[in-house]
Design an enzyme around this catalytic site. Structure first.
Site, PDB file in Angstrom:
ATOM      1  N   ARG A 254     -34.648  -3.312  -2.201  1.00  0.00           N
ATOM      2  CA  ARG A 254     -33.974  -3.372  -0.888  1.00  0.00           C
ATOM      3  C   ARG A 254     -34.990  -3.534   0.249  1.00  0.00           C
ATOM      4  NH1 ARG A 254     -30.756   1.894  -0.852  1.00  0.00           N
ATOM      5  NH2 ARG A 254     -29.729   1.193   1.042  1.00  0.00           N
TER       6      ARG A 254
ATOM      7  N   ARG B 219     -31.166  11.023   0.087  1.00  0.00           N
ATOM      8  CA  ARG B 219     -29.836  10.827   0.680  1.00  0.00           C
ATOM      9  C   ARG B 219     -28.744  11.105  -0.350  1.00  0.00           C
ATOM     10  NH1 ARG B 219     -28.621   5.367   3.897  1.00  0.00           N
ATOM     11  NH2 ARG B 219     -28.813   4.335   1.888  1.00  0.00           N
TER      12      ARG B 219
END
Ligand code: AMP
Length: 213
Positions: free
Chosen positions: A171, A127
């Site tokens: 995360r 990303r």
């Protein structure tokens, strides 16, 4: 229209949120986006949040809840809004229920975007995000026309610090421990709508439209 976008980091909540919000003329409220903007502006709250998000840890509930309450009380939310990345803990979900009741608003549903861990890691590591406008790309699946330059505004594309491999692992662990329990939370309350998100953004959007229309 008030929907929560649930799902792990990299599931496509941000991409789908922008499409749904644009099509319905409502804002999409991304708590992660708000924290990144505040940190870039160097505000005390932004810098405090950065000490958590830059390592992939969740920002404490009391900071996030106050911020969301203020944001959804603004005028542009009166016809509805999407919540991208909030709530992320049971305490935040309980607080949201109270805030909506206080404002006389009703939740329509929680869209749960589900994707395999393998695919999430591929999406997050490729990303790229525009430093100026926040638009997101993927080096393989959604590349910009010119490498490292945003198609929308010409800004430079960067990798978010929390998309680095060590932060991705933290995360995903934070998601599994603290956020995944929200799936049963919203299922028990009759709000959960599953969206199989191991697909292209267009295919996922078609699935979302079937649910929300
Ligand atoms: P996101 O852009 O949604 O992936 O969020 C980026 C980071 O911001 C997360 O990894 C958290 O550190 C922080 N964050 C965003 N939303 C929340 C929330 N609702 N609760 C706690 N931390 C959050």
């Amino acid at each position: 229209m008030i929907y929560i976008l649930l799902g792990p980091p990299g599931a496509g909540k941000g991409t789908q949120g922008v499409r749904i919000a644009d099509a319905n003329g409502i804002p999409t409220i991304s708590t992660g986006g708000i924290f990144r903007d505040m940190a870039a502006a160097g505000t005390p709250l932004g810098l405090q949040a950065k000490s958590y998000f830059s390592h992939g840890k969740l920002v404490p509930d009391e900071i996030v809840i106050g911020l969301v309450k203020e944001r959804i009380s603004l005028d542009d939310c009166k016809n509805g809004f999407l919540l991208d990345g909030f709530p992320r803990t049971i305490a935040q979900a309980d607080a949201l229920e109270k805030i909506l009741a206080e404002l006389g608003l009703k939740l329509d549903g929680a869209l749960d975007f589900s994707v395999s861990d393998e695919e999430l890691i591929r999406r997050l590591s490729g990303r790229r995000t525009c430093k100026s406008c926040g638009a997101t790309y993927h080096i393989e699946f959604m590349p910009p026309k010119i490498m490292d330059i945003c198609d929308n505004c010409g800004g430079s594309l960067i990798q978010r610090t929390d998309d680095a491999p060590e932060s991705i692992i933290t995360r995903l662990a934070e998601y599994n421990n603290k956020t995944a329990p929200l799936i049963s939370y919203y299922k028990e309350r009759g709000f959960l709508k599953n969206v199989a998100a191991d697909a292209t953004p267009d295919e996922i959007y078609q699935r979302v439209l079937k649910i929300i229309s």
